[in-house]
Design a protein around this motif. Structure first.
Motif, PDB file in Angstrom:
ATOM      1  N   ILE A  91       3.975   9.845  19.154  1.00 25.02           N
ATOM      2  CA  ILE A  91       2.594   9.646  18.701  1.00 25.02           C
ATOM      3  C   ILE A  91       2.611   8.605  17.581  1.00 25.02           C
ATOM      4  O   ILE A  91       3.376   8.719  16.629  1.00 25.02           O
ATOM      5  CB  ILE A  91       1.974  10.967  18.183  1.00 25.02           C
ATOM      6  CG1 ILE A  91       1.858  12.004  19.300  1.00 25.02           C
ATOM      7  CG2 ILE A  91       0.637  10.716  17.490  1.00 25.02           C
ATOM      8  CD1 ILE A  91       0.794  11.763  20.320  1.00 25.02           C
ATOM      9  N   GLU A  92       1.735   7.607  17.687  1.00 19.87           N
ATOM     10  CA  GLU A  92       1.662   6.560  16.671  1.00 19.87           C
ATOM     11  C   GLU A  92       0.378   6.612  15.846  1.00 19.87           C
ATOM     12  O   GLU A  92       0.303   6.003  14.777  1.00 19.87           O
ATOM     13  CB  GLU A  92       1.758   5.185  17.332  1.00 19.87           C
ATOM     14  CG  GLU A  92       3.066   4.944  18.046  1.00 19.87           C
ATOM     15  CD  GLU A  92       3.096   3.593  18.724  1.00 19.87           C
ATOM     16  OE1 GLU A  92       2.902   2.580  18.026  1.00 19.87           O
ATOM     17  OE2 GLU A  92       3.295   3.561  19.952  1.00 19.87           O
ATOM     18  N   LEU A  93      -0.617   7.316  16.363  1.00 20.37           N
ATOM     19  CA  LEU A  93      -1.922   7.357  15.703  1.00 20.37           C
ATOM     20  C   LEU A  93      -2.513   8.741  15.890  1.00 20.37           C
ATOM     21  O   LEU A  93      -2.393   9.335  16.969  1.00 20.37           O
ATOM     22  CB  LEU A  93      -2.843   6.290  16.313  1.00 20.37           C
ATOM     23  CG  LEU A  93      -4.265   6.178  15.800  1.00 20.37           C
ATOM     24  CD1 LEU A  93      -4.294   5.782  14.327  1.00 20.37           C
ATOM     25  CD2 LEU A  93      -5.041   5.149  16.629  1.00 20.37           C
ATOM     26  N   PHE A  94      -3.149   9.252  14.847  1.00 17.19           N
ATOM     27  CA  PHE A  94      -3.804  10.566  14.862  1.00 17.19           C
ATOM     28  C   PHE A  94      -5.268  10.350  14.537  1.00 17.19           C
ATOM     29  O   PHE A  94      -5.597   9.731  13.520  1.00 17.19           O
ATOM     30  CB  PHE A  94      -3.147  11.469  13.804  1.00 17.19           C
ATOM     31  CG  PHE A  94      -3.766  12.831  13.660  1.00 17.19           C
ATOM     32  CD1 PHE A  94      -3.224  13.923  14.308  1.00 17.19           C
ATOM     33  CD2 PHE A  94      -4.883  13.028  12.856  1.00 17.19           C
ATOM     34  CE1 PHE A  94      -3.773  15.184  14.163  1.00 17.19           C
ATOM     35  CE2 PHE A  94      -5.443  14.283  12.704  1.00 17.19           C
ATOM     36  CZ  PHE A  94      -4.883  15.368  13.357  1.00 17.19           C
ATOM     37  N   ILE A  95      -6.153  10.850  15.408  1.00 16.79           N
ATOM     38  CA  ILE A  95      -7.586  10.785  15.131  1.00 16.79           C
ATOM     39  C   ILE A  95      -8.125  12.207  15.184  1.00 16.79           C
ATOM     40  O   ILE A  95      -8.091  12.867  16.226  1.00 16.79           O
ATOM     41  CB  ILE A  95      -8.325   9.873  16.119  1.00 16.79           C
ATOM     42  CG1 ILE A  95      -7.774   8.458  15.976  1.00 16.79           C
ATOM     43  CG2 ILE A  95      -9.831   9.925  15.864  1.00 16.79           C
ATOM     44  CD1 ILE A  95      -8.396   7.429  16.845  1.00 16.79           C
ATOM     45  N   GLY A  96      -8.594  12.663  14.027  1.00 22.82           N
ATOM     46  CA  GLY A  96      -9.093  14.021  13.909  1.00 22.82           C
ATOM     47  C   GLY A  96     -10.601  14.074  13.814  1.00 22.82           C
ATOM     48  O   GLY A  96     -11.259  13.074  13.530  1.00 22.82           O
ATOM     49  N   LYS A  97     -11.144  15.249  14.043  1.00 19.31           N
ATOM     50  CA  LYS A  97     -12.582  15.461  13.913  1.00 19.31           C
ATOM     51  C   LYS A  97     -12.916  15.621  12.439  1.00 19.31           C
ATOM     52  O   LYS A  97     -12.365  16.471  11.749  1.00 19.31           O
ATOM     53  CB  LYS A  97     -13.024  16.701  14.703  1.00 19.31           C
ATOM     54  CG  LYS A  97     -14.488  17.043  14.526  1.00 19.31           C
ATOM     55  CD  LYS A  97     -15.396  15.916  14.987  1.00 19.31           C
ATOM     56  CE  LYS A  97     -16.845  16.195  14.635  1.00 19.31           C
ATOM     57  NZ  LYS A  97     -17.402  15.241  13.693  1.00 19.31           N
ATOM     58  N   ASP A  98     -13.831  14.784  12.001  1.00 17.31           N
ATOM     59  CA  ASP A  98     -14.281  14.829  10.608  1.00 17.31           C
ATOM     60  C   ASP A  98     -14.672  16.248  10.208  1.00 17.31           C
ATOM     61  O   ASP A  98     -15.257  16.985  10.994  1.00 17.31           O
ATOM     62  CB  ASP A  98     -15.517  13.936  10.438  1.00 17.31           C
ATOM     63  CG  ASP A  98     -15.278  12.540  10.954  1.00 17.31           C
ATOM     64  OD1 ASP A  98     -15.129  11.639  10.125  1.00 17.31           O
ATOM     65  OD2 ASP A  98     -15.221  12.360  12.185  1.00 17.31           O
ATOM     66  N   ARG A  99     -14.340  16.589   8.980  1.00 16.38           N
ATOM     67  CA  ARG A  99     -14.735  17.840   8.331  1.00 16.38           C
ATOM     68  C   ARG A  99     -14.083  19.099   8.891  1.00 16.38           C
ATOM     69  O   ARG A  99     -14.370  20.198   8.443  1.00 16.38           O
ATOM     70  CB  ARG A  99     -16.263  17.972   8.297  1.00 16.38           C
ATOM     71  CG  ARG A  99     -16.917  16.857   7.486  1.00 16.38           C
ATOM     72  CD  ARG A  99     -18.424  16.824   7.592  1.00 16.38           C
ATOM     73  NE  ARG A  99     -18.909  16.398   8.894  1.00 16.38           N
ATOM     74  CZ  ARG A  99     -18.921  15.135   9.335  1.00 16.38           C
ATOM     75  NH1 ARG A  99     -18.468  14.168   8.582  1.00 16.38           N
ATOM     76  NH2 ARG A  99     -19.391  14.846  10.536  1.00 16.38           N
ATOM     77  N   SER A 100     -13.199  18.970   9.851  1.00 17.39           N
ATOM     78  CA  SER A 100     -12.537  20.137  10.434  1.00 17.39           C
ATOM     79  C   SER A 100     -11.448  20.666   9.495  1.00 17.39           C
ATOM     80  O   SER A 100     -10.673  19.892   8.943  1.00 17.39           O
ATOM     81  CB  SER A 100     -11.895  19.754  11.768  1.00 17.39           C
ATOM     82  OG  SER A 100     -10.971  20.738  12.187  1.00 17.39           O
ATOM     83  N   PRO A 101     -11.365  22.004   9.339  1.00 16.53           N
ATOM     84  CA  PRO A 101     -10.301  22.563   8.505  1.00 16.53           C
ATOM     85  C   PRO A 101      -8.913  22.421   9.138  1.00 16.53           C
ATOM     86  O   PRO A 101      -7.907  22.610   8.466  1.00 16.53           O
ATOM     87  CB  PRO A 101     -10.686  24.034   8.349  1.00 16.53           C
ATOM     88  CG  PRO A 101     -11.578  24.317   9.508  1.00 16.53           C
ATOM     89  CD  PRO A 101     -12.268  23.038   9.844  1.00 16.53           C
ATOM     90  N   SER A 102      -8.866  22.067  10.401  1.00 19.32           N
ATOM     91  CA  SER A 102      -7.588  21.811  11.065  1.00 19.32           C
ATOM     92  C   SER A 102      -7.320  20.322  11.227  1.00 19.32           C
ATOM     93  O   SER A 102      -6.209  19.873  11.013  1.00 19.32           O
ATOM     94  CB  SER A 102      -7.562  22.439  12.465  1.00 19.32           C
ATOM     95  OG  SER A 102      -7.626  23.825  12.394  1.00 19.32           O
ATOM     96  N   CYS A 103      -8.341  19.571  11.613  1.00 23.01           N
ATOM     97  CA  CYS A 103      -8.145  18.188  12.069  1.00 23.01           C
ATOM     98  C   CYS A 103      -8.717  17.126  11.153  1.00 23.01           C
ATOM     99  O   CYS A 103      -8.450  15.939  11.350  1.00 23.01           O
ATOM    100  CB  CYS A 103      -8.771  18.018  13.447  1.00 23.01           C
ATOM    101  SG  CYS A 103      -8.295  19.313  14.604  1.00 23.01           S
ATOM    102  N   GLY A 104      -9.524  17.493  10.182  1.00 25.96           N
ATOM    103  CA  GLY A 104     -10.108  16.506   9.278  1.00 25.96           C
ATOM    104  C   GLY A 104      -9.026  15.815   8.467  1.00 25.96           C
ATOM    105  O   GLY A 104      -8.174  16.472   7.881  1.00 25.96           O
ATOM    106  N   VAL A 105      -9.055  14.492   8.435  1.00 28.92           N
ATOM    107  CA  VAL A 105      -8.007  13.729   7.756  1.00 28.92           C
ATOM    108  C   VAL A 105      -8.305  13.568   6.267  1.00 28.92           C
ATOM    109  O   VAL A 105      -7.437  13.758   5.427  1.00 28.92           O
ATOM    110  CB  VAL A 105      -7.796  12.358   8.435  1.00 28.92           C
ATOM    111  CG1 VAL A 105      -6.796  11.508   7.665  1.00 28.92           C
ATOM    112  CG2 VAL A 105      -7.339  12.557   9.873  1.00 28.92           C
TER     113      VAL A 105
END
Length: 150
Positions: A91-105
Motif C-alpha cells: 500500500i502506498e496511499l491511505f485515504i480515510g473517511k473524514d471525521r471517522s474514529p477509525s479512518c479519519g486522518v
C-alpha cells in the motif's frame, strides 16, 4: 499500479454505522488509475448497523469508546489494522473517511472523559497505524482539494 487503501464506505459499500455509505464519485474519478483496496475496521469488528463510537482521551491514551456501552473498542480495530497492512504490504496511499474514529486522518473529533470536545483534528486508530508505517495518508475531502488545486 499504485495501491491505495480506501475506506470502503467511499466506494459505496453500505458499512457506515447506520448502514448507509459515503459514495464519492469525485474522489473515485481522481483514483481511477490506481488499484483500490477497501477496508472498514468498524464493520469487520462490530458489524453494520452499530452504535456510534468516539475517540476519548483519558489523559494517558486515546481510545475508541462505544457511545452505547462505553466499552473500549480499540483493541479489535488495532488488530484489524495490523492484519490489513500485514496482508497488503505494498500500500502506498491511505485515504480515510473524514471525521471517522477509525479512518479519519486529521479530522477525527477527540473528547475528554466527560465528552467535552478537545480537538477536531484527531487521527483515527487505523489511520494512525498507516501513518506509523510511513504511508502517505489523507482524509477524502483533503485529497480532493489537493488534487483539484482548491
Amino acid at each position: 499500479m499504485k495501491k491505495v487503501a480506501i475506506s470502503a464506505c467511499l466506494l459505496g459499500n453500505r458499512c457506515r454505522y447506520d448502514g448507509s455509505d459515503n459514495y464519492d464519485p469525485k474522489l473515485l474519478g481522481l483514483l481511477e488509475c490506481y488499484e483500490l483496496i477497501p477496508f472498514c475496521p468498524e464493520d469487520f469488528c462490530y458489524g453494520t448497523p452499530r452504535p456510534t463510537m468516539d475517540i476519548v482521551d483519558d489523559g494517558k491514551n486515546q481510545k475508541v469508546i462505544s457511545n452505547l456501552t462505553h466499552a473500549d473498542l480499540t483493541p479489535p480495530i488495532k488488530e484489524y489494522a495490523k492484519a490489513f497492512f500485514d496482508n497488503n504490504k505494498d500500500i502506498e496511499l491511505f485515504i480515510g473517511k473524514d471525521r471517522s474514529p477509525s479512518c479519519g486522518v486529521c479530522s477525527a473529533k477527540v473528547y475528554d472523559r466527560d465528552k467535552n470536545l478537545i480537538s477536531s483534528k484527531g487521527t483515527g486508530v487505523m489511520a494512525q497505524y498507516a501513518k506509523d508505517l510511513g504511508i502517505e495518508a489523507y482524509d477524502a475531502e483533503e485529497y480532493i482539494k489537493i488534487k483539484k488545486g482548491i
